[in-house]
Design an enzyme around this catalytic site. Sequence first.
Site, PDB file in Angstrom:
ATOM      1  N   ARG A  33       4.254  -0.783  -8.316  1.00  0.00           N
ATOM      2  CA  ARG A  33       5.302  -1.197  -9.252  1.00  0.00           C
ATOM      3  C   ARG A  33       6.422  -0.164  -9.380  1.00  0.00           C
ATOM      4  NH1 ARG A  33       0.748  -3.851 -12.200  1.00  0.00           N
ATOM      5  NH2 ARG A  33       1.237  -6.078 -12.216  1.00  0.00           N
TER       6      ARG A  33
ATOM      7  N   GLN B 222      -5.215 -12.475 -12.904  1.00  0.00           N
ATOM      8  CA  GLN B 222      -5.117 -11.255 -13.707  1.00  0.00           C
ATOM      9  C   GLN B 222      -3.699 -11.001 -14.215  1.00  0.00           C
ATOM     10  OE1 GLN B 222      -6.503  -8.794 -10.282  1.00  0.00           O
ATOM     11  NE2 GLN B 222      -5.087  -7.263 -11.068  1.00  0.00           N
TER      12      GLN B 222
ATOM     13  N   LEU C 161       0.804  -1.212   0.000  1.00  0.00           N
ATOM     14  CA  LEU C 161       0.000   0.000   0.000  1.00  0.00           C
ATOM     15  C   LEU C 161       0.844   1.272   0.000  1.00  0.00           C
ATOM     16  CD1 LEU C 161      -2.796  -1.009   2.553  1.00  0.00           C
ATOM     17  CD2 LEU C 161      -2.677  -1.449   0.093  1.00  0.00           C
TER      18      LEU C 161
ATOM     19  N   HIS D 119      -3.571   4.151  -2.290  1.00  0.00           N
ATOM     20  CA  HIS D 119      -4.480   3.230  -1.604  1.00  0.00           C
ATOM     21  C   HIS D 119      -5.073   3.902  -0.355  1.00  0.00           C
ATOM     22  CE1 HIS D 119      -1.519   0.271  -3.461  1.00  0.00           C
ATOM     23  NE2 HIS D 119      -2.653  -0.160  -3.962  1.00  0.00           N
TER      24      HIS D 119
ATOM     25  N   LYS E 173      -6.519   5.938 -11.342  1.00  0.00           N
ATOM     26  CA  LYS E 173      -5.205   5.531 -11.874  1.00  0.00           C
ATOM     27  C   LYS E 173      -5.382   4.389 -12.874  1.00  0.00           C
ATOM     28  CE  LYS E 173      -0.837   4.080 -11.914  1.00  0.00           C
ATOM     29  NZ  LYS E 173      -0.725   2.729 -11.443  1.00  0.00           N
ATOM     30  N   ASP E 174      -6.282   3.449 -12.525  1.00  0.00           N
ATOM     31  CA  ASP E 174      -6.605   2.343 -13.425  1.00  0.00           C
ATOM     32  C   ASP E 174      -7.946   2.662 -14.083  1.00  0.00           C
ATOM     33  OD1 ASP E 174      -4.501   0.086 -12.596  1.00  0.00           O
ATOM     34  OD2 ASP E 174      -5.154   1.133 -10.800  1.00  0.00           O
TER      35      ASP E 174
END
Length: 281
Positions: free
Chosen positions: A187, A61, A33, A37, A149-150
Amino acid sequence: MKIVETVKQIREEVARARQEGKKVGFVPTMGYLHEGHASLIQRAKAENEFVVVSIFVNPTQFGVGEDFETYPRDLERDSEIAEQAGANIIFHPTVGEMYPLGYRTYVDVEGITSKLCGASRPGHFRGVTTIVSKLFHMVKADRAYFGQKDAQQVAVIQQMVRDLNMDIEIVPCPIVREADGLAMSSRNTYLNPSERQAALILSKSLFEAQGRIDHGEHDAGKLGLWIKENIQTEPLAKIDYVEIVDAVTLEEIEEIKGDVLIALAVRIGKTRLIDNIRLEV
Ligand code: AMP
């Protein structure tokens, strides 16, 4: 704050909160996190009395050769961040708990999952919609919080919730960035110092594209090309895609008008990073 690992336990805990008349907010994550988050958890806590955070690195995924095994994990640090942000419980199941032997069922949203990230990560969104559906059935939240973000993930989840009449409100939350503009991501820890510097080309290109739109650029083709050329000035960057699309349907647009999403995915060394801006023009 409790940490539970089984479906039975999370059901019991949420049922108890519901019996006490509490609204339930849910933040699904893969852990490691960061402030992005935390912002989702804080928002969930502001709008619900009981907040569940799931931490599960979901194997379905990840594609072959992707970073499932090496994805960063640190439950102890995560529990501190989650608790500080207001989580009441962490659901941290094992892979066996989520996908027991003989598992056979998948949820697949068609069309919008084959564009953008779906094009370079076949099967990715099938894994996402499957795990999110499973988690929704387990957690039975009133609201679930997802980061912009996604952006494609938000669009796909919203489509799934509409199509399958899921009784849950999806709350999209703004992108949290580092001080220099880089979108926060678990990441980012893969980046060495020169890659970390090079990664700024994503947000810089997006911000400058926004400036160009503000100054009257409405030709999506031209702007897309400019963004690509700008990213290519960074030697460590390798473009996966740059797309200017309708923010809801993710269909490509020619004129920059309405609810617009500029989304990109770029490899910096071995690390694939995504970023986007959404704007009303
Ligand atoms: P992940 O752990 O990467 O699966 O992300 C879990 C949730 O946090 C997703 O809804 C993400 O979109 C969201 N998230 C990740 N990074 C950020 C960020 N920088 N800002 C806002 N939300 C984020």
